[in-house]
Design an enzyme around this catalytic site. Structure first.
Site, mmCIF file in Angstrom:
data_model
loop_
_atom_site.group_PDB
_atom_site.id
_atom_site.type_symbol
_atom_site.label_atom_id
_atom_site.label_comp_id
_atom_site.label_asym_id
_atom_site.label_seq_id
_atom_site.Cartn_x
_atom_site.Cartn_y
_atom_site.Cartn_z
ATOM 1 N N GLU A 210 0.886 -1.183 0.000
ATOM 2 C CA GLU A 210 0.000 0.000 0.000
ATOM 3 C C GLU A 210 0.913 1.219 0.000
ATOM 4 O O GLU A 210 1.427 1.606 1.046
ATOM 5 C CB GLU A 210 -0.894 -0.020 1.245
ATOM 6 C CG GLU A 210 -1.894 -1.171 1.292
ATOM 7 C CD GLU A 210 -3.115 -0.932 0.410
ATOM 8 O OE1 GLU A 210 -3.349 0.234 0.018
ATOM 9 O OE2 GLU A 210 -3.826 -1.899 0.110
ATOM 10 N N CYS A 244 -2.304 9.482 2.565
ATOM 11 C CA CYS A 244 -1.818 8.890 1.313
ATOM 12 C C CYS A 244 -2.724 9.225 0.130
ATOM 13 O O CYS A 244 -2.246 9.373 -0.989
ATOM 14 C CB CYS A 244 -1.678 7.382 1.453
ATOM 15 S SG CYS A 244 -3.192 6.582 1.974
HETATM 16 P P1 NAD Z 1 8.122 4.644 5.034
HETATM 17 O O1 NAD Z 1 8.151 3.812 3.805
HETATM 18 O O2 NAD Z 1 9.274 5.514 5.333
HETATM 19 O O3 NAD Z 1 7.954 3.703 6.337
HETATM 20 C C1 NAD Z 1 6.926 2.739 6.498
HETATM 21 C C2 NAD Z 1 7.405 1.633 7.413
HETATM 22 O O4 NAD Z 1 8.543 1.014 6.819
HETATM 23 C C3 NAD Z 1 7.826 2.073 8.814
HETATM 24 O O5 NAD Z 1 7.344 1.120 9.747
HETATM 25 C C4 NAD Z 1 9.344 2.057 8.741
HETATM 26 O O6 NAD Z 1 9.952 1.704 9.973
HETATM 27 C C5 NAD Z 1 9.623 0.967 7.729
HETATM 28 N N1 NAD Z 1 10.863 1.222 6.987
HETATM 29 C C6 NAD Z 1 11.400 2.420 6.667
HETATM 30 N N2 NAD Z 1 12.540 2.262 5.947
HETATM 31 C C7 NAD Z 1 12.708 0.913 5.809
HETATM 32 C C8 NAD Z 1 13.710 0.108 5.171
HETATM 33 N N3 NAD Z 1 14.735 0.660 4.536
HETATM 34 N N4 NAD Z 1 13.561 -1.232 5.224
HETATM 35 C C9 NAD Z 1 12.512 -1.790 5.860
HETATM 36 N N5 NAD Z 1 11.539 -1.078 6.489
HETATM 37 C C10 NAD Z 1 11.636 0.249 6.479
HETATM 38 O O7 NAD Z 1 6.757 5.427 4.927
HETATM 39 P P2 NAD Z 1 6.196 6.541 5.914
HETATM 40 O O8 NAD Z 1 7.057 7.742 5.810
HETATM 41 O O9 NAD Z 1 5.953 5.950 7.271
HETATM 42 O O10 NAD Z 1 4.761 6.815 5.284
HETATM 43 C C11 NAD Z 1 4.567 7.750 4.260
HETATM 44 C C12 NAD Z 1 4.362 7.069 2.934
HETATM 45 O O11 NAD Z 1 3.414 6.036 3.048
HETATM 46 C C13 NAD Z 1 3.814 8.005 1.881
HETATM 47 O O12 NAD Z 1 4.424 7.738 0.643
HETATM 48 C C14 NAD Z 1 2.342 7.638 1.826
HETATM 49 O O13 NAD Z 1 1.698 7.941 0.622
HETATM 50 C C15 NAD Z 1 2.403 6.183 2.056
HETATM 51 N N6 NAD Z 1 1.139 5.704 2.589
HETATM 52 C C16 NAD Z 1 0.383 4.881 1.834
HETATM 53 C C17 NAD Z 1 -0.845 4.446 2.327
HETATM 54 C C18 NAD Z 1 -1.740 3.541 1.554
HETATM 55 O O14 NAD Z 1 -2.667 3.046 2.160
HETATM 56 N N7 NAD Z 1 -1.522 3.299 0.284
HETATM 57 C C19 NAD Z 1 -1.264 4.859 3.588
HETATM 58 C C20 NAD Z 1 -0.437 5.699 4.316
HETATM 59 C C21 NAD Z 1 0.765 6.106 3.816
#
Ligand code: NAD
Length: 434
Positions: A210, A244
């Site tokens: 997602e 998002c």
């Molecule tokens: P992110 O990808 O930075 O982090 C999400 C999760 O991944 C966190 O739990 C984090 O600890 C983990 N993570 C971060 N880097 C990682 C790595 N290198 N390896 C493994 N795990 C890792 O995202 P965010 O900043 O928390 O959220 C914002 C993003 O999420 C935006 O792009 C937004 O559009 C998207 N989003 C999508 C939805 C959806 O339902 N489609 C909903 C909310 C947010």
């Protein structure tokens, strides 16, 4: 670095005992989860306020209400979803009958983001439980109060071999991703989504991703501008634009641009007042890094309204920037903040051409009564989901599977789609010996 193999071994061995295959057991767990949420409601409201300055009304609706709605809908429908379905059998298979059985996948890993730190962690869990899996949840480290609370709620009241929260940063995610889970459900950025997909591929683990992206909003010349202004502002500025499916940018027909901008200014003033930087009911940016990234966009185009910011409290006013071009820095990546760029157009077909050249968005919104234009946009542009004459509300319907396509993700959930996501469907031909 921690090793999570023991935890996963415990979950796999619990799964093999078969308790989670019992529908009543799943329903009892969902009821328990609901009771835990209800008894922790004030703690959840406080945690998301401390993490993101999220106002109580937003917390009740978008963090708690949405999850409770999913639980109720799932409990009501679960027996029907999980029952084996008889399907047609071709004439060539005379004497046989055909069935589809749903079965849980095993132990699933849910990795959650920070922007709706409670909802986006627990809503996937509802699907995982409903389909009969065990689960490990890794909340976002950027919202530490909610992460702690989730760990307290789940880990103190449910056995770790069934449902368990593991808190931590990137290293924790990385260590969890090395384990051989049966499914991974990831919500977050497109960049990290690729890392998750790569790690999952090593174990041939299926994934739902997602992700995010730049979601366009088109306002055509025939749009109801009062409603468009209100609905765009609500979708964009809730949670300070950190949603998002928030409208990322607006494409507006030249003939109605000025009127739309005037109305949007009025709506923002009526909704948040004059002193927005001091408004306790306006969300904060999650971190200094995100604040600095957003602030660097404020000199793009021409300022229509907003533009103020306060780094010490991580607040940026709802801001509208006009005269934006596709090449401006703000148009290169998902904004994920309370800044709305405006691009004007003459021909809808040109706008469609520009959108389809770019990565497939998570959402798209069109404000127009013109059914021909509606059909044209829906048939020519691929995107996760969206709305006509509204923003963001498609994601709050149990009847609409929610997910992205291409760069905005793969797979979907909510309502029955959540049950399906966390299930395997086993096709069985029963042949008689007569
Ligand atoms: P992110 O990808 O930075 O982090 C999400 C999760 O991944 C966190 O739990 C984090 O600890 C983990 N993570 C971060 N880097 C990682 C790595 N290198 N390896 C493994 N795990 C890792 O995202 P965010 O900043 O928390 O959220 C914002 C993003 O999420 C935006 O792009 C937004 O559009 C998207 N989003 C999508 C939805 C959806 O339902 N489609 C909903 C909310 C947010």
């Amino acid at each position: 670095m921690e090793n999570y193999q023991l935890l996963l071994d415990k979950q796999h061995s619990f799964f093999r005992k078969g308790h989670t295959k019992d529908i009543d057991y799943r329903i009892e767990t969902l009821i328990k989860l609901k009771e835990l949420i209800l008894s922790s409601e004030q703690d959840i409201i406080r945690a998301v306020y401390e993490d993101l300055n999220k106002p109580e009304i937003e917390a009740k609706r978008a963090e708690i209400g949405l999850v409770l709605g999913e639980i109720d809908f799932t409990i009501e429908n679960l027996a029907g979803w999980a029952a084996p379905k008889e399907v047609n059998t071709p004439a060539t298979h005379e004497g046989a009958k055909s069935f589809i059985y749903s079965e849980p996948l095993g132990s699933v890993l849910v990795i959650a983001p920070w922007n709706y730190p409670f909802q986006l962690a627990v809503a996937p869990l509802v699907g995982a439980i409903a389909a009969g899996n065990t689960a490990v949840l890794k909340p976002s480290e950027l919202t530490p109060k909610t992460s702690r609370l989730l760990a307290n709620i789940i880990n103190e009241h449910l056995p770790e071999e069934y449902l368990h929260v593991v808190e931590g940063e990137v290293e924790t995610s990385t260590a969890l991703l090395r384990e051989n889970f049966d499914y991974i459900f990831f919500t977050g950025s497109t960049g990290v989504g690729k890392i998750v997909a790569e790690a999952a591929a090593k174990n041939l683990t299926p994934v739902t991703l997602e992700l995010g992206g730049k979601s366009p909003t088109i306002v055509h010349s025939d749009a109801n501008l009062d409603e468009a202004a209100r609905r765009i502002a609500r979708g964009k500025f809730a949670n300070a634009g950190q949603t998002c499916v928030a409208p990322d940018y607006v494409l507006v027909h030249r003939d109605v641009k000025e009127e739309l901008l005037t109305k949007m200014k009025e709506v923002i003033k009526a909704g948040y007042g004059e002193e927005i930087l001091q408004n306790p009911n306006f969300g904060h940016i999650v971190s200094e890094r995100h604040f600095d990234r957003l602030k660097s966009f404020l000199d793009n185009g021409e300022l229509v309204t907003g533009g103020g910011s306060d780094r010490s409290n991580l607040v940026i006013e709802p801001t509208i920037l006009d005269e934006i071009s596709w090449d401006d820095p703000i148009m290169q990546d998902e904004i994920f903040g309370p800044i709305l760029p405006i691009i004007e157009y003459d021909e809808p077909s040109k706008v469609i051409e520009e959108i389809v050249k770019r990565p497939k968005p998570l959402a798209l919104y069109l404000f127009s009564e013109d059914e021909r234009l509606q059909d044209e946009v829906l048939t020519k542009v691929s995107f996760g989901g969206g709305a006509i004459n509204d923003t963001i509300n498609h994601m709050t319907s149990h009847y609409l599977p929610f997910g992205g396509v291409g760069d905005s993700g793969m797979g979907a959930y909510h309502g029955k789609a959540s049950f399906d996501t966390f299930s395997h469907f086993k096709s069985i031909l029963k042949r008689s010996n007569d």
